[in-house]
Design an enzyme around this catalytic site. Structure first.
Site, mmCIF file in Angstrom:
data_model
loop_
_atom_site.group_PDB
_atom_site.id
_atom_site.type_symbol
_atom_site.label_atom_id
_atom_site.label_comp_id
_atom_site.label_asym_id
_atom_site.label_seq_id
_atom_site.Cartn_x
_atom_site.Cartn_y
_atom_site.Cartn_z
ATOM 1 N N GLU A 1 -5.893 -4.810 10.544
ATOM 2 C CA GLU A 1 -4.832 -3.836 10.788
ATOM 3 C C GLU A 1 -5.115 -3.062 12.076
ATOM 4 O O GLU A 1 -5.902 -2.108 12.068
ATOM 5 C CB GLU A 1 -4.754 -2.835 9.630
ATOM 6 C CG GLU A 1 -4.415 -3.447 8.294
ATOM 7 C CD GLU A 1 -3.796 -2.420 7.365
ATOM 8 O OE1 GLU A 1 -2.650 -2.631 6.974
ATOM 9 O OE2 GLU A 1 -4.444 -1.413 7.047
ATOM 10 N N ASN B 1 0.852 -1.192 0.000
ATOM 11 C CA ASN B 1 0.000 0.000 0.000
ATOM 12 C C ASN B 1 0.890 1.244 0.000
ATOM 13 O O ASN B 1 1.490 1.578 1.020
ATOM 14 C CB ASN B 1 -0.896 -0.039 1.255
ATOM 15 C CG ASN B 1 -1.760 1.205 1.391
ATOM 16 O OD1 ASN B 1 -1.856 2.020 0.471
ATOM 17 N ND2 ASN B 1 -2.396 1.351 2.547
ATOM 18 N N SER C 1 3.077 -2.331 10.182
ATOM 19 C CA SER C 1 4.528 -2.398 10.391
ATOM 20 C C SER C 1 5.147 -3.736 9.986
ATOM 21 O O SER C 1 6.083 -4.226 10.637
ATOM 22 C CB SER C 1 4.873 -2.054 11.846
ATOM 23 O OG SER C 1 4.462 -0.731 12.136
ATOM 24 N N GLU D 1 -6.938 4.926 7.818
ATOM 25 C CA GLU D 1 -6.636 6.347 7.590
ATOM 26 C C GLU D 1 -7.822 7.051 6.955
ATOM 27 O O GLU D 1 -8.110 8.209 7.245
ATOM 28 C CB GLU D 1 -5.371 6.472 6.719
ATOM 29 C CG GLU D 1 -4.121 6.147 7.533
ATOM 30 C CD GLU D 1 -2.953 5.596 6.738
ATOM 31 O OE1 GLU D 1 -2.985 5.653 5.488
ATOM 32 O OE2 GLU D 1 -2.015 5.092 7.369
ATOM 33 N N LYS E 1 -0.038 4.274 -0.253
ATOM 34 C CA LYS E 1 -0.708 5.444 0.353
ATOM 35 C C LYS E 1 -0.528 6.671 -0.554
ATOM 36 O O LYS E 1 -0.503 6.525 -1.763
ATOM 37 C CB LYS E 1 -0.184 5.666 1.774
ATOM 38 C CG LYS E 1 -0.265 4.380 2.600
ATOM 39 C CD LYS E 1 -0.046 4.591 4.061
ATOM 40 C CE LYS E 1 -0.165 3.254 4.788
ATOM 41 N NZ LYS E 1 -0.114 3.365 6.230
ATOM 42 N N HIS F 1 -9.664 1.555 4.629
ATOM 43 C CA HIS F 1 -8.405 1.701 5.374
ATOM 44 C C HIS F 1 -8.634 2.637 6.566
ATOM 45 O O HIS F 1 -9.377 3.606 6.455
ATOM 46 C CB HIS F 1 -7.312 2.255 4.453
ATOM 47 C CG HIS F 1 -5.958 2.157 5.079
ATOM 48 N ND1 HIS F 1 -5.519 3.064 6.005
ATOM 49 C CD2 HIS F 1 -4.976 1.230 4.948
ATOM 50 C CE1 HIS F 1 -4.301 2.699 6.411
ATOM 51 N NE2 HIS F 1 -3.950 1.596 5.782
ATOM 52 N N GLY G 1 2.299 2.110 10.691
ATOM 53 C CA GLY G 1 3.351 3.115 10.544
ATOM 54 C C GLY G 1 4.109 3.427 11.831
ATOM 55 O O GLY G 1 4.805 4.438 11.905
HETATM 56 P P1 PGA Z 1 2.638 0.187 7.503
HETATM 57 O O1 PGA Z 1 1.195 0.452 6.848
HETATM 58 O O2 PGA Z 1 3.140 -1.108 6.971
HETATM 59 O O3 PGA Z 1 3.474 1.360 7.082
HETATM 60 O O4 PGA Z 1 2.449 0.115 8.982
HETATM 61 C C1 PGA Z 1 0.279 -0.579 6.669
HETATM 62 C C2 PGA Z 1 -1.046 -0.031 6.189
HETATM 63 O O5 PGA Z 1 -1.472 1.028 6.669
HETATM 64 O O6 PGA Z 1 -1.695 -0.624 5.320
#
Ligand code: PGA
Length: 224
Positions: free
Chosen positions: A148, A9, A185, A101, A11, A99, A154
């Site tokens: 998640e 992803n 992560s 976010e 983003k 997601h 992140g």
């Molecule tokens: P990350 O993001 O691996 O940077 O923690 C995962 C995600 O938000 O899909």
């Protein structure tokens, strides 16, 4: 050996030029990795990079699939700034919906998310639906659920493989027939500890998908 599902992803990262550079660098890495019977590999890019990503993959003869990170909950029409399913279908095979976010910053609701899933399925896009726990509603038609935990995204902190496996197993009991992956992560160093678990079918790495070498290392490690 189970077949793994790995979706990077990106983003809100990468211009078209950076996308082409990523594909060129990824294509030069050995062993050459792509989607096959053992592994489905997808890159979920911003709308503005989808076309460049798709073209560059064809040019470099790389068998990765292309995914988007959002879809309009409405069909074509007077919805300024929205990208609908028919438009996406020309460029992508998959779409991430829900997601955390977007649930946080765009305040996407469960109802809106289930409309988005219906729009994606109407044009036969594969859906990766993200949930932060085992209780969040999962709309009909979802193909892959990504568990998640918000605090792991992140941050460099991951859920334990054992707990992630337990949550993925509960999700499978609720939504039968879906594949369930873990995100938060994930790196080349920890990926194997997750995909070794019986109820975890793959991973959704964010940060670790931005660098072609790191992503390639992650794929190699996952397949061990
Ligand atoms: P990350 O993001 O691996 O940077 O923690 C995962 C995600 O938000 O899909």
């Amino acid at each position: 050996m189970k077949s793994l599902f790995i979706a990077g992803n990106w983003k809100s990262n990468k211009t078209q030029k950076e996308t082409k550079d990523w594909v060129r660098s990824f294509g030069a890495l050995v062993p050459r990795i792509g989607s096959d019977a053992h592994m489905t590999v997808i890159i979920c890019a911003p709308f503005t990079a989808l076309s460049a990503l798709k073209d560059a993959m064809v040019r470099e003869n790389i068998q990765l699939l292309v995914g988007a990170q959002n879809i309009s909950s409405r069909d074509a029409g007077a919805f300024t700034g929205e990208i609908n399913g028919h438009q996406l279908k020309e460029l992508a095979d998959w779409v991430i919906i829900g997601h955390s976010e977007r649930r946080t910053y765009q305040r996407e609701t469960d109802e809106e998310l289930s409309q988005k899933v219906a729009m994606a399925k109407a044009v036969s896009l594969g859906v990766i639906f993200c949930v932060p726990d085992a209780q969040t509603p999962i709309p009909q038609g979802v193909d892959v659920v990504a568990y998640e935990p918000v605090w792991a995204i992140g941050t460099g902190k991951t859920d334990t493989p054992k707990n992630a496996n337990a949550v993925c197993s509960q999700i499978k009991e609720r939504a039968s027939g879906v594949r369930v992956i873990y995100g938060g992560s994930v790196t080349d160093e920890n990926v194997l500890t997750f995909v070794r678990e019986s109820s975890i079918d793959g991973v959704l790495p964010g940060g670790a998908s931005l660098d072609p070498e790191k992503f390639h290392k992650l794929l190699v490690a996952a397949g061990e």
